[in-house]
Write an enzyme that holds these catalytic residues in place. Sequence first.
Site, PDB file in Angstrom:
ATOM      1  N   SER A  27     -49.104  58.340 -18.446  1.00  0.00           N
ATOM      2  CA  SER A  27     -47.722  57.855 -18.399  1.00  0.00           C
ATOM      3  C   SER A  27     -47.182  57.525 -19.787  1.00  0.00           C
ATOM      4  O   SER A  27     -47.855  56.884 -20.589  1.00  0.00           O
ATOM      5  CB  SER A  27     -47.684  56.595 -17.531  1.00  0.00           C
ATOM      6  OG  SER A  27     -46.397  56.040 -17.555  1.00  0.00           O
ATOM      7  N   GLN A 103     -45.116  56.546 -11.823  1.00  0.00           N
ATOM      8  CA  GLN A 103     -45.717  55.235 -12.114  1.00  0.00           C
ATOM      9  C   GLN A 103     -44.769  54.133 -11.672  1.00  0.00           C
ATOM     10  O   GLN A 103     -43.587  54.134 -12.019  1.00  0.00           O
ATOM     11  CB  GLN A 103     -46.022  55.053 -13.606  1.00  0.00           C
ATOM     12  CG  GLN A 103     -46.838  53.774 -13.819  1.00  0.00           C
ATOM     13  CD  GLN A 103     -46.976  53.349 -15.266  1.00  0.00           C
ATOM     14  OE1 GLN A 103     -46.039  52.858 -15.881  1.00  0.00           O
ATOM     15  NE2 GLN A 103     -48.153  53.549 -15.825  1.00  0.00           N
ATOM     16  N   GLU A 167     -52.275  46.413 -18.892  1.00  0.00           N
ATOM     17  CA  GLU A 167     -51.405  46.202 -20.067  1.00  0.00           C
ATOM     18  C   GLU A 167     -50.694  44.853 -20.097  1.00  0.00           C
ATOM     19  O   GLU A 167     -49.788  44.642 -20.885  1.00  0.00           O
ATOM     20  CB  GLU A 167     -50.367  47.345 -20.162  1.00  0.00           C
ATOM     21  CG  GLU A 167     -50.704  48.407 -21.191  1.00  0.00           C
ATOM     22  CD  GLU A 167     -51.855  49.336 -20.762  1.00  0.00           C
ATOM     23  OE1 GLU A 167     -52.396  49.166 -19.649  1.00  0.00           O
ATOM     24  OE2 GLU A 167     -52.224  50.202 -21.564  1.00  0.00           O
ATOM     25  N   TYR A 169     -48.883  43.506 -17.633  1.00  0.00           N
ATOM     26  CA  TYR A 169     -47.720  43.402 -16.752  1.00  0.00           C
ATOM     27  C   TYR A 169     -48.053  42.516 -15.547  1.00  0.00           C
ATOM     28  O   TYR A 169     -49.185  42.026 -15.406  1.00  0.00           O
ATOM     29  CB  TYR A 169     -47.267  44.791 -16.303  1.00  0.00           C
ATOM     30  CG  TYR A 169     -46.650  45.619 -17.415  1.00  0.00           C
ATOM     31  CD1 TYR A 169     -45.534  45.166 -18.106  1.00  0.00           C
ATOM     32  CD2 TYR A 169     -47.190  46.848 -17.778  1.00  0.00           C
ATOM     33  CE1 TYR A 169     -44.974  45.925 -19.123  1.00  0.00           C
ATOM     34  CE2 TYR A 169     -46.635  47.617 -18.793  1.00  0.00           C
ATOM     35  CZ  TYR A 169     -45.520  47.148 -19.467  1.00  0.00           C
ATOM     36  OH  TYR A 169     -44.958  47.883 -20.472  1.00  0.00           O
ATOM     37  N   ARG A 217     -54.019  51.709 -12.037  1.00  0.00           N
ATOM     38  CA  ARG A 217     -54.313  51.518 -13.470  1.00  0.00           C
ATOM     39  C   ARG A 217     -54.952  50.142 -13.628  1.00  0.00           C
ATOM     40  O   ARG A 217     -54.291  49.104 -13.443  1.00  0.00           O
ATOM     41  CB  ARG A 217     -53.014  51.619 -14.277  1.00  0.00           C
ATOM     42  CG  ARG A 217     -53.218  51.612 -15.775  1.00  0.00           C
ATOM     43  CD  ARG A 217     -53.230  53.012 -16.319  1.00  0.00           C
ATOM     44  NE  ARG A 217     -53.494  53.057 -17.749  1.00  0.00           N
ATOM     45  CZ  ARG A 217     -52.564  53.238 -18.666  1.00  0.00           C
ATOM     46  NH1 ARG A 217     -51.298  53.388 -18.311  1.00  0.00           N
ATOM     47  NH2 ARG A 217     -52.884  53.301 -19.942  1.00  0.00           N
ATOM     48  N   HIS A 255     -50.216  44.308 -24.074  1.00  0.00           N
ATOM     49  CA  HIS A 255     -49.271  44.568 -25.168  1.00  0.00           C
ATOM     50  C   HIS A 255     -49.314  43.476 -26.229  1.00  0.00           C
ATOM     51  O   HIS A 255     -49.009  43.716 -27.386  1.00  0.00           O
ATOM     52  CB  HIS A 255     -47.853  44.727 -24.626  1.00  0.00           C
ATOM     53  CG  HIS A 255     -47.649  46.018 -23.881  1.00  0.00           C
ATOM     54  ND1 HIS A 255     -48.240  47.200 -24.264  1.00  0.00           N
ATOM     55  CD2 HIS A 255     -46.930  46.312 -22.775  1.00  0.00           C
ATOM     56  CE1 HIS A 255     -47.883  48.167 -23.423  1.00  0.00           C
ATOM     57  NE2 HIS A 255     -47.100  47.645 -22.501  1.00  0.00           N
ATOM     58  N   ALA A 257     -52.000  41.986 -27.265  1.00  0.00           N
ATOM     59  CA  ALA A 257     -53.298  41.981 -27.962  1.00  0.00           C
ATOM     60  C   ALA A 257     -53.083  42.306 -29.442  1.00  0.00           C
ATOM     61  O   ALA A 257     -52.277  43.166 -29.782  1.00  0.00           O
ATOM     62  CB  ALA A 257     -54.239  42.996 -27.333  1.00  0.00           C
ATOM     63  N   ARG A 258     -53.781  41.623 -30.323  1.00  0.00           N
ATOM     64  CA  ARG A 258     -53.636  41.883 -31.758  1.00  0.00           C
ATOM     65  C   ARG A 258     -54.792  42.735 -32.278  1.00  0.00           C
ATOM     66  O   ARG A 258     -55.293  42.542 -33.376  1.00  0.00           O
ATOM     67  CB  ARG A 258     -53.521  40.571 -32.534  1.00  0.00           C
ATOM     68  CG  ARG A 258     -52.232  39.803 -32.324  1.00  0.00           C
ATOM     69  CD  ARG A 258     -50.961  40.541 -32.753  1.00  0.00           C
ATOM     70  NE  ARG A 258     -50.393  41.373 -31.670  1.00  0.00           N
ATOM     71  CZ  ARG A 258     -49.298  42.100 -31.762  1.00  0.00           C
ATOM     72  NH1 ARG A 258     -48.629  42.147 -32.882  1.00  0.00           N
ATOM     73  NH2 ARG A 258     -48.859  42.823 -30.750  1.00  0.00           N
ATOM     74  N   ALA A 314     -51.939  60.945 -23.160  1.00  0.00           N
ATOM     75  CA  ALA A 314     -50.485  60.926 -23.051  1.00  0.00           C
ATOM     76  C   ALA A 314     -49.862  61.638 -24.254  1.00  0.00           C
ATOM     77  O   ALA A 314     -49.352  62.755 -24.136  1.00  0.00           O
ATOM     78  CB  ALA A 314     -49.997  59.489 -22.940  1.00  0.00           C
ATOM     79  N   CYS A 338     -52.095  65.702 -31.660  1.00  0.00           N
ATOM     80  CA  CYS A 338     -51.460  64.394 -31.864  1.00  0.00           C
ATOM     81  C   CYS A 338     -52.204  63.650 -32.969  1.00  0.00           C
ATOM     82  O   CYS A 338     -53.426  63.483 -32.910  1.00  0.00           O
ATOM     83  CB  CYS A 338     -51.498  63.582 -30.577  1.00  0.00           C
ATOM     84  SG  CYS A 338     -51.087  61.852 -30.835  1.00  0.00           S
ATOM     85  N   GLN A 343     -44.813  57.705 -34.746  1.00  0.00           N
ATOM     86  CA  GLN A 343     -43.534  57.693 -35.441  1.00  0.00           C
ATOM     87  C   GLN A 343     -42.360  58.232 -34.621  1.00  0.00           C
ATOM     88  O   GLN A 343     -41.242  57.769 -34.793  1.00  0.00           O
ATOM     89  CB  GLN A 343     -43.643  58.499 -36.740  1.00  0.00           C
ATOM     90  CG  GLN A 343     -44.387  57.766 -37.814  1.00  0.00           C
ATOM     91  CD  GLN A 343     -44.600  58.612 -39.048  1.00  0.00           C
ATOM     92  OE1 GLN A 343     -45.732  58.884 -39.405  1.00  0.00           O
ATOM     93  NE2 GLN A 343     -43.549  59.044 -39.699  1.00  0.00           N
ATOM     94  N   LYS A 559     -41.396  39.439 -46.434  1.00  0.00           N
ATOM     95  CA  LYS A 559     -42.740  39.692 -45.916  1.00  0.00           C
ATOM     96  C   LYS A 559     -43.212  41.080 -46.333  1.00  0.00           C
ATOM     97  O   LYS A 559     -42.458  42.048 -46.247  1.00  0.00           O
ATOM     98  CB  LYS A 559     -42.682  39.609 -44.391  1.00  0.00           C
ATOM     99  CG  LYS A 559     -44.017  39.421 -43.723  1.00  0.00           C
ATOM    100  CD  LYS A 559     -43.769  39.073 -42.251  1.00  0.00           C
ATOM    101  CE  LYS A 559     -45.059  38.952 -41.495  1.00  0.00           C
ATOM    102  NZ  LYS A 559     -44.848  38.641 -40.078  1.00  0.00           N
ATOM    103  N   ASP A 649     -40.172  61.501 -44.760  1.00  0.00           N
ATOM    104  CA  ASP A 649     -41.500  61.457 -44.143  1.00  0.00           C
ATOM    105  C   ASP A 649     -41.731  62.789 -43.443  1.00  0.00           C
ATOM    106  O   ASP A 649     -40.848  63.655 -43.417  1.00  0.00           O
ATOM    107  CB  ASP A 649     -41.654  60.262 -43.194  1.00  0.00           C
ATOM    108  CG  ASP A 649     -40.670  60.285 -42.038  1.00  0.00           C
ATOM    109  OD1 ASP A 649     -39.932  61.283 -41.889  1.00  0.00           O
ATOM    110  OD2 ASP A 649     -40.645  59.311 -41.268  1.00  0.00           O
TER     111      ASP A 649
END
Length: 664
Positions: A27, A103, A167, A169, A217, A255, A257-258, A314, A338, A343, A559, A649
């Site tokens: 997905s 989904q 993820e 949700y 999932r 999402h 998570a670091r 995906a 891929c 990007q 930064k 780029d």
Amino acid sequence: MAEAYPHIFTPIQIGTQTLPNRLIMGSMHTGLEERDGGIDRMSAFYGERAKHGCALIITGGFSVNAAGQLDRKSASFNTPEIAQAHKPIPQAVHDHGGRILLQILHAGRYGYHGDIVAPSPIRAPINKTVPREMTEAEIEQTIVDFAQAAVYAKEAGYDGVEVMGSEGYLINEFTAPCTNHRTDQWGGSFENRIRFPLRIIQAVRAATGPDFILMYRLSVLDIVEGGSPLSEVRDMAQRVEAAGADVINSGIGWHEARTPTIAQAVPRAGFAWATARVKDALSHIPIAAVNRINMPETAEEILSSGQADMVSMARPFLADAAFVEKAQAGKPQQINTCIACNQACLDHYFVGEISSCLVNPRACHETLLTWTPATAAKTVAVVGAGPAGLSCAEVLAERGHHVTVFEAADQIGGQFRLASAIPGKQEFEETLRYYTTRIAELGITLKLSTPATLEDLTAFDEVILASGVAPRIPDIDGITHPSVITYADLLSGKRQAGDRVAVIGAGGIGIDVSVYLTEGDSDSHLNPDAFRRHWGVDQPADNPPPAREVTLLQRRSGKMGIGPGKTTGWVHRLSLLKAKVEMIPDVVYQRIDDHGLTILAGPEQRTLPCDTIVLCAGQTSQTALLEPLQAAGIPTHLIGGAKLATEVDAKRAIAEGIAVAASL
Ligand code: FAD
Ligand code: NAP
Ligand code: SF4
């Protein structure tokens, strides 16, 4: 030739259906879900993948009710009218013998709108809004809404649904202890926390019958403090199986998570081990591995080693619609791979643009970006074999033009090849392998080690000037000091860096170079075990000391270390912090001499006692041939960095190459 990948091309049973291969197109939310005309474009997008052998496709996520929307504009699947409108999508896939699942999701506390709900009123670190605690009546209604969405999906002609349980949700928020502090029958014990997903699975199955594929999932690895422990994940998998799911797809990391989960810092198949830990808990349904699987040999290895029964990819299906067909033909060298850059896919989605692909701008634009055979074949010279020149040459030759590429260096790639030296960007070599294959297949004449001159070009009908960029040499006192090198000198191996390095310029290249300089022998971007140690996944982080002492500098304030990627900036900055790179903004460069680099950092003067200074201060266009070509009256087209060095780029370079080639 399917023998090249015998495990991939061994048929597999999913519920009552048999699939001819074990690859799933996973997905991806593309942005087409919400656009006018999106149905036609999604039909073309998915239909093209099915045409080239993709046997099982999963759409982007659709919310089951208003509270479950990702934002107020995001697509839902909750009315008969929506179901009716979707009919062309499954039809386009069925026309080519494929199957497609819708989904269905509920965003829970990850929704960006005023009325977000969750099992408990605990704010997500990536969202400013505190969710409202769901009432029991709302929970029951949401179960009904999932089942109803599945019924609508069946009416639309979809072959099944993927219930989004990972993820971070809503469903995942129920199952994990950290987000579910309820004390009623929906929280507390493991039994209570998994009640919500199991009831959804049972309801969907009851409402849609045995032949409708039900994929669940499952978050096999949450990567958040207080996420589900492995023992619970394995138990959950068994309960999902018993509740009536036909197949489990893995989810990796919430999402919030670091730890990178799909970025270039993640090695190929970097999380297959997490699926493998759950697989043997299941007795009869298959489970799919996910994340950073981008070539058939990687998928084959996962299957043959028994880590998973299927492989879900995906982004590789954005990069190449014919991935399956090429793998089946035993021709992986033809695959446009891929490169995990994000990007044009995720980065686009996050700024509200339609997703596409850096290496394949046709992705999600199948009805808009097309080219036909040229009415009259011309002789075309392409000057420069960087991404712009290569993409242009490919499409020109596909259209029937006679193409000659001049390249000053002894190999193709330009700046893109330099980039492939950066840890994590080794995937860029795949793009160059792809173009090497295409040059041979299309009969393009490639002249390496041949800087084009005006004389070389006068005989051609058209010239494409794709001569790219060169590093900018800033005007700093002492810039010719022997300690100064450019990023190009460094990455090409022409010059070496010492132990203490100052990097001038903190754009994408300055960040990349700092990672390159500090990485040393670490192979965390290549080796899943090293990656786990480096990022502390399911174990304490263990990082070797950085290979060099690096100071990264920029004139602007603010930064540093984020770079150009919308969805990857935090990974870059974390990587630099881990490597103890000192980042100094607001700098005035004063002089370079035997003592090092003297700067003003705000009001303070400092001399950085570095033995090497690497220039990453942007680039300038290489256009020396432009005026002579124009003066000679030769039709000339500028593309890529040669056209405009600012912020060029590979995405822009490739897209411009294709656009010009399609127009000639
Ligand atoms: P170039 O890549 O500069 O290619 C121009 C080519 O023309 C060169 O091969 C040159 O030798 C040749 N040439 C010049 N003059 C002549 C002549 N007279 N005759 C024959 N040949 C000639 N971009 C991204 O999108 N994502 C990234 O993550 C990314 N990371 C990067 C990391 C690094 C370290 C670097 C250096 C670059 C990175 N880039 C990235 C930028 C990207 O590589 C460039 O934007 C892109 O290569 C520009 O393409 P181009 O074809 O216009 O020019
Ligand atoms: P860039 O992003 O424009 O950064 C150039 C840096 O040099 C800036 O930090 C700038 O900041 C500094 N600079 C500019 N002129 C200077 C001068 N005269 N003296 C001193 N410093 C100067 O360019 P880049 O890093 O060279 O990257 C080139 C392109 O490649 C970019 O467009 C980028 O998108 C692409 N790229 C992408 C990625 C990616 O991961 N997606 C990675 C690498 C490169 P100050 O002016 O504040 O000092
Ligand atoms: Fe892969 Fe980059 Fe294309 Fe996204 S844009 S699909 S990450 S190559």
